[in-house]
Design a protein around this motif. Structure first.
Motif, mmCIF file in Angstrom:
data_model
loop_
_atom_site.group_PDB
_atom_site.id
_atom_site.type_symbol
_atom_site.label_atom_id
_atom_site.label_comp_id
_atom_site.label_asym_id
_atom_site.label_seq_id
_atom_site.Cartn_x
_atom_site.Cartn_y
_atom_site.Cartn_z
ATOM 1 N N GLN A 160 37.259 2.732 2.094
ATOM 2 C CA GLN A 160 36.204 2.332 3.009
ATOM 3 C C GLN A 160 35.310 1.244 2.403
ATOM 4 O O GLN A 160 35.027 1.239 1.206
ATOM 5 C CB GLN A 160 35.335 3.536 3.392
ATOM 6 N N SER A 161 34.862 0.347 3.264
ATOM 7 C CA SER A 161 33.894 -0.676 2.865
ATOM 8 C C SER A 161 32.482 -0.149 3.101
ATOM 9 O O SER A 161 32.276 0.796 3.871
ATOM 10 C CB SER A 161 34.117 -1.961 3.664
ATOM 11 N N PHE A 162 31.501 -0.769 2.459
ATOM 12 C CA PHE A 162 30.119 -0.282 2.581
ATOM 13 C C PHE A 162 29.131 -1.417 2.362
ATOM 14 O O PHE A 162 29.456 -2.458 1.774
ATOM 15 C CB PHE A 162 29.860 0.826 1.550
ATOM 16 N N VAL A 163 27.899 -1.185 2.821
ATOM 17 C CA VAL A 163 26.751 -2.028 2.487
ATOM 18 C C VAL A 163 25.602 -1.085 2.142
ATOM 19 O O VAL A 163 25.267 -0.196 2.934
ATOM 20 C CB VAL A 163 26.342 -2.961 3.647
ATOM 21 N N ASP A 164 25.030 -1.262 0.966
ATOM 22 C CA ASP A 164 23.894 -0.457 0.515
ATOM 23 C C ASP A 164 22.624 -1.247 0.811
ATOM 24 O O ASP A 164 22.352 -2.276 0.175
ATOM 25 C CB ASP A 164 24.032 -0.184 -0.983
ATOM 26 N N LEU A 165 21.842 -0.785 1.797
ATOM 27 C CA LEU A 165 20.621 -1.474 2.213
ATOM 28 C C LEU A 165 19.439 -0.978 1.380
ATOM 29 O O LEU A 165 19.115 0.207 1.398
ATOM 30 C CB LEU A 165 20.359 -1.233 3.699
ATOM 31 N N GLY A 166 18.791 -1.897 0.667
ATOM 32 C CA GLY A 166 17.727 -1.496 -0.250
ATOM 33 C C GLY A 166 18.332 -0.900 -1.503
ATOM 34 O O GLY A 166 17.977 0.198 -1.918
ATOM 35 N N CYS A 167 19.250 -1.630 -2.138
ATOM 36 C CA CYS A 167 20.076 -1.079 -3.218
ATOM 37 C C CYS A 167 19.340 -0.928 -4.545
ATOM 38 O O CYS A 167 19.866 -0.309 -5.469
ATOM 39 C CB CYS A 167 21.318 -1.938 -3.418
ATOM 40 N N GLY A 168 18.149 -1.505 -4.678
ATOM 41 C CA GLY A 168 17.369 -1.324 -5.897
ATOM 42 C C GLY A 168 18.072 -1.841 -7.138
ATOM 43 O O GLY A 168 18.455 -3.015 -7.214
ATOM 44 N N ASN A 169 18.274 -0.965 -8.129
ATOM 45 C CA ASN A 169 18.892 -1.402 -9.388
ATOM 46 C C ASN A 169 20.371 -1.732 -9.241
ATOM 47 O O ASN A 169 20.968 -2.320 -10.153
ATOM 48 C CB ASN A 169 18.693 -0.343 -10.479
ATOM 49 N N GLY A 170 21.009 -1.357 -8.116
ATOM 50 C CA GLY A 170 22.380 -1.753 -7.843
ATOM 51 C C GLY A 170 23.444 -0.945 -8.547
ATOM 52 O O GLY A 170 24.641 -1.237 -8.408
ATOM 53 N N LEU A 171 23.057 0.088 -9.300
ATOM 54 C CA LEU A 171 24.053 0.860 -10.055
ATOM 55 C C LEU A 171 25.024 1.586 -9.134
ATOM 56 O O LEU A 171 26.223 1.663 -9.426
ATOM 57 C CB LEU A 171 23.351 1.854 -10.986
ATOM 58 N N LEU A 172 24.520 2.118 -8.020
ATOM 59 C CA LEU A 172 25.413 2.800 -7.071
ATOM 60 C C LEU A 172 26.467 1.828 -6.546
ATOM 61 O O LEU A 172 27.658 2.176 -6.450
ATOM 62 C CB LEU A 172 24.588 3.386 -5.919
ATOM 63 N N VAL A 173 26.060 0.614 -6.225
ATOM 64 C CA VAL A 173 26.998 -0.411 -5.760
ATOM 65 C C VAL A 173 28.017 -0.720 -6.861
ATOM 66 O O VAL A 173 29.221 -0.838 -6.597
ATOM 67 C CB VAL A 173 26.247 -1.694 -5.355
ATOM 68 N N HIS A 174 27.537 -0.851 -8.078
ATOM 69 C CA HIS A 174 28.401 -1.144 -9.224
ATOM 70 C C HIS A 174 29.489 -0.088 -9.384
ATOM 71 O O HIS A 174 30.672 -0.409 -9.578
ATOM 72 C CB HIS A 174 27.542 -1.221 -10.488
ATOM 73 N N ILE A 175 29.109 1.175 -9.287
ATOM 74 C CA ILE A 175 30.084 2.264 -9.451
ATOM 75 C C ILE A 175 31.088 2.264 -8.306
ATOM 76 O O ILE A 175 32.306 2.364 -8.528
ATOM 77 C CB ILE A 175 29.358 3.626 -9.539
ATOM 78 N N LEU A 176 30.597 2.150 -7.076
ATOM 79 C CA LEU A 176 31.496 2.171 -5.916
ATOM 80 C C LEU A 176 32.454 0.980 -5.947
ATOM 81 O O LEU A 176 33.644 1.118 -5.606
ATOM 82 C CB LEU A 176 30.681 2.177 -4.624
ATOM 83 N N ASN A 177 31.975 -0.199 -6.328
ATOM 84 C CA ASN A 177 32.854 -1.366 -6.475
ATOM 85 C C ASN A 177 33.911 -1.113 -7.542
ATOM 86 O O ASN A 177 35.102 -1.412 -7.361
ATOM 87 C CB ASN A 177 32.045 -2.607 -6.842
ATOM 88 N N TYR A 228 26.063 -6.439 -14.677
ATOM 89 C CA TYR A 228 27.194 -5.776 -14.035
ATOM 90 C C TYR A 228 28.470 -6.624 -14.032
ATOM 91 O O TYR A 228 29.570 -6.092 -13.990
ATOM 92 C CB TYR A 228 26.840 -5.400 -12.591
ATOM 93 N N GLY A 229 28.340 -7.923 -14.021
ATOM 94 C CA GLY A 229 29.524 -8.766 -13.992
ATOM 95 C C GLY A 229 29.917 -9.168 -12.584
ATOM 96 O O GLY A 229 29.336 -8.710 -11.590
ATOM 97 N N GLY A 289 32.346 -8.450 -10.663
ATOM 98 C CA GLY A 289 32.979 -7.482 -9.761
ATOM 99 C C GLY A 289 32.003 -6.664 -8.946
ATOM 100 O O GLY A 289 32.408 -5.880 -8.081
ATOM 101 N N THR A 290 30.708 -6.818 -9.216
ATOM 102 C CA THR A 290 29.674 -6.092 -8.474
ATOM 103 C C THR A 290 28.930 -7.083 -7.592
ATOM 104 O O THR A 290 28.414 -8.094 -8.081
ATOM 105 C CB THR A 290 28.691 -5.410 -9.438
ATOM 106 N N TYR A 291 28.868 -6.794 -6.294
ATOM 107 C CA TYR A 291 28.338 -7.752 -5.323
ATOM 108 C C TYR A 291 26.938 -7.334 -4.876
ATOM 109 O O TYR A 291 26.784 -6.344 -4.153
ATOM 110 C CB TYR A 291 29.294 -7.869 -4.135
ATOM 111 N N LEU A 292 25.954 -8.076 -5.327
ATOM 112 C CA LEU A 292 24.555 -7.796 -5.026
ATOM 113 C C LEU A 292 23.901 -9.045 -4.467
ATOM 114 O O LEU A 292 24.151 -10.155 -4.937
ATOM 115 C CB LEU A 292 23.823 -7.324 -6.285
ATOM 116 N N GLU A 293 23.041 -8.846 -3.491
ATOM 117 C CA GLU A 293 22.437 -9.982 -2.782
ATOM 118 C C GLU A 293 20.929 -9.777 -2.655
ATOM 119 O O GLU A 293 20.467 -8.703 -2.249
ATOM 120 C CB GLU A 293 23.075 -10.093 -1.393
ATOM 121 N N GLU A 294 20.177 -10.801 -3.001
ATOM 122 C CA GLU A 294 18.721 -10.755 -2.850
ATOM 123 C C GLU A 294 18.364 -11.321 -1.483
ATOM 124 O O GLU A 294 18.495 -12.516 -1.237
ATOM 125 C CB GLU A 294 18.055 -11.560 -3.954
#
Length: 557
Positions: free
Chosen positions: A170-187, A207-208, A210-215
């Motif tokens: 499954q694909s996802f978008v974390d809204l208000g991801c903060g430090n982004g660690l959850l996104v990093h792990i899921l990616n 994170y490198g 492979g982790t997709y974070l957007e300001e």
């Protein structure tokens, strides 16, 4: 002495041995070897002991036989202090209370065995993050909490794939991801997705690629929909929390959501209580669940296993209506949001009357108020004009940035107010036979103190730095703030430092001794209530001891 083992129960990553005669349950952690065999770990062993004193009097205790070997990760293995300070009181409370819990049991929607196994694997995989954590937040709490949330989602999504016969993750978008660690792990675990937050964090660069974070700033409206996304995540998403089900419902008929509410926000701003029979937390959870129902989701509630007091989450996996009725549901959502906003404005009007903006922080805007430039450009796409996302630059609200002269002026003004309020309220200092009186002053409420301060001072405190109470609490050498009342601190009543403090903390306390002047020695009309040798602050500049931090800086230079 007779000792019989009644049963041995293996569960998750430990087994419990119950000794009937002694009324003791011993928890022994298990560790899985590479061959799949379980071995007993030598650390983190603890016991719960129940003893009958007399009649209906019982005692319960928690014992850790080998505290020097204890290892804490904040989730499966809590800190020893938690066993004594938290678990023990909870056991006593649970043993006598009869009311049913207002929350679901922990991990009710997924397999606990699967969760425990995967959590241990992920914890081992990402534990190094604790050592390199660059944020000011507690790494142990935040790293292991995000590992736990990721574990939950990965199992939830695995179950969904099996249920629907899917092979693609499954694909996802974390809204208000903060430090982004959850996104990093899921990616990292193979799920395509990204995190969006209004403010970039220091750790993002670690994170490198492979982790997709957007300001970016998310403002609920037609321009912030995610039609190609399977799941929306709201992990402590603050002002976006009630909007997550709405965004999911309007993104696509197949979009699902997971939300973990923390701070209490409505669509328009801070959430206002409407009931008194429930706790504020339970009332807010019911509101977030109601939003999901209005949006046409089958809303499921679960309680996560994370080191946080806010552990209840909601999952919207399927819809209550066929796709053809989407337009009707959309009208229902719009009506619900508008009703919430209308009620909020009416409530503010009743509470504050004419002074609208001052008390509501500008959240309850009139329909005819002047829109901002951003709102004018996108007024036709916004679902609630006037919605205010958090600031891009985090505001410092701990009074740390206030000029020292300003702080000293406020401290002296408040202290004099308390000292002059009731000069007769003095007490004898009998130490060493000294019968001199020392003026403790009067205690006043924060409101009474504020009424005596200059309006410009209060305005500066409230609008920029967090308020009078924050400033007074920061100056704990002089003041004590208890239950909304301000007192002059009497250092004779302070408890001496604990002799059981860890060696490191005792050493740090000694190093910090006498690094600041005693406020009472300089400003109090009776001087300090303690003799110089007993006061933690310097009675004159000759007693000042140079801060170790300053010494280190000089040495580096």
């Amino acid at each position: 002495m007779k000792s019989a083992v009644n049963f041995v129960c293996i569960y998750e990553s430990a087994f419990a041995s119950k000794h009937v005669y002694h009324g003791t349950v011993t928890f022994l952690p298990l560790e899985e070897s590479s061959e799949g065999k379980y071995l007993v770990k030598k650390c983190n062993i603890y016991q719960i002991q129940l003893k009958h004193i007399k009649d209906e009097e019982w005692s319960v205790s928690v014992v850790a036989p080998f505290p020097e070997d204890w290892f804490s990760d904040g989730i499966v293995y809590p800190k020893l202090a938690w066993l004594g300070n938290e678990l023990l009181s909870k056991l006593a409370k649970w043993s006598v209370e009869q009311k049913p819990s207002e929350f679901k049991s922990t991990l009710s929607l997924i397999s606990v065995a699967k969760y425990s196994k995967l959590y241990q694997d992920l914890k081992e995989k990402y534990k190094e993050m604790v050592k390199v954590w660059p944020e000011v937040t507690d790494p142990e709490k935040f790293v292991y909490e995000d590992v736990a949330i990721a574990t939950y989602l990965l199992i939830l999504w695995e179950d969904e794939r099996k249920e629907k016969g899917l092979t693609k993750k499954q694909s996802f978008v974390d809204l208000g991801c903060g430090n982004g660690l959850l996104v990093h792990i899921l990616n990292n675990e193979g799920h395509p997705g990204r995190g969006i937050d209004v403010r970039k964090r220091k750790i993002w660069d670690m994170y490198g690629p492979g982790t997709y974070l957007e300001e970016a700033t998310i403002i609920p409206g037609d321009s912030h929909l995610f039609p190609d996304t399977d799941w929306l995540i709201g992990n402590h998403s603050d002002e976006l929390t009630p909007w997550i089900p709405v965004i999911a419902a309007r993104s696509s008929y197949s979009c699902r959501y997971f939300v973990l509410p923390c701070c209490f926000f409505d669509f328009h701003g801070k959430y206002s209580r409407r009931q008194s029979k429930k706790t504020q937390y339970r009332e807010y959870l019911d509101f977030v669940a109601q939003v999901g129902f209005v949006c046409g989701f089958h809303v499921e509630e679960d309680c996560l296993r994370i080191p946080s007091t806010k552990r209840v989450s909601f999952v919207g996996k399927s819809r209550t209506y066929p796709a053809a009725e989407g337009a009707l549901i959309d009208e229902q959502i719009t009506q619900f949001i508008n009703n919430r906003r209308t009620c909020a404005v009416a409530t503010c009007d009743r509470r504050v009357g004419f002074n609208h903006e001052h008390h509501c922080g500008g959240l309850c805007k009139e329909a005819g108020s002047e829109p901002s430039e951003d709102e004018t450009e996108t007024a036709d796409t916004l679902w609630m004009p006037g919605f205010r996302p958090r600031e891009k630059v985090e505001q410092v609200r701990n009074c740390a940035s206030l000029p020292r002269d300003f702080v000293d002026e406020v401290v002296l003004s408040v202290a004099n107010l308390l000292l002059n309020a009731a000069p007769q309220k003095s007490c004898s200092d009998k130490q060493g036979g000294n019968m001199n009186t020392w003026n403790q002053g009067e205690s006043l409420s924060l409101r009474e103190v504020a009424e005596h301060l200059d309006k410009e001072i209060l305005k500066k405190l409230k609008s920029e730095y967090g308020g009078l109470q924050t400033l007074l609490k920061n100056n704990h050498q002089v003041f004590e703030v208890l239950n909304g009342r301000v007192h002059i601190r009497d250092w004779r009543k302070e408890k001496p430092p604990s002799k059981t403090k860890p060696e490191v903390k005792r050493r740090l306390s000694a190093e910090a001794f006498k690094t600041r002047l005693c406020w009472f020695f300089i400003h109090h009309p009776d001087g300090c209530s303690l003799p110089s040798e007993a006061c933690p602050y310097a009675h004159g500049t000759e007693e000042l001891r140079q801060s170790q931090m300053i010494k280190k800086k000089k040495h580096i230079q």
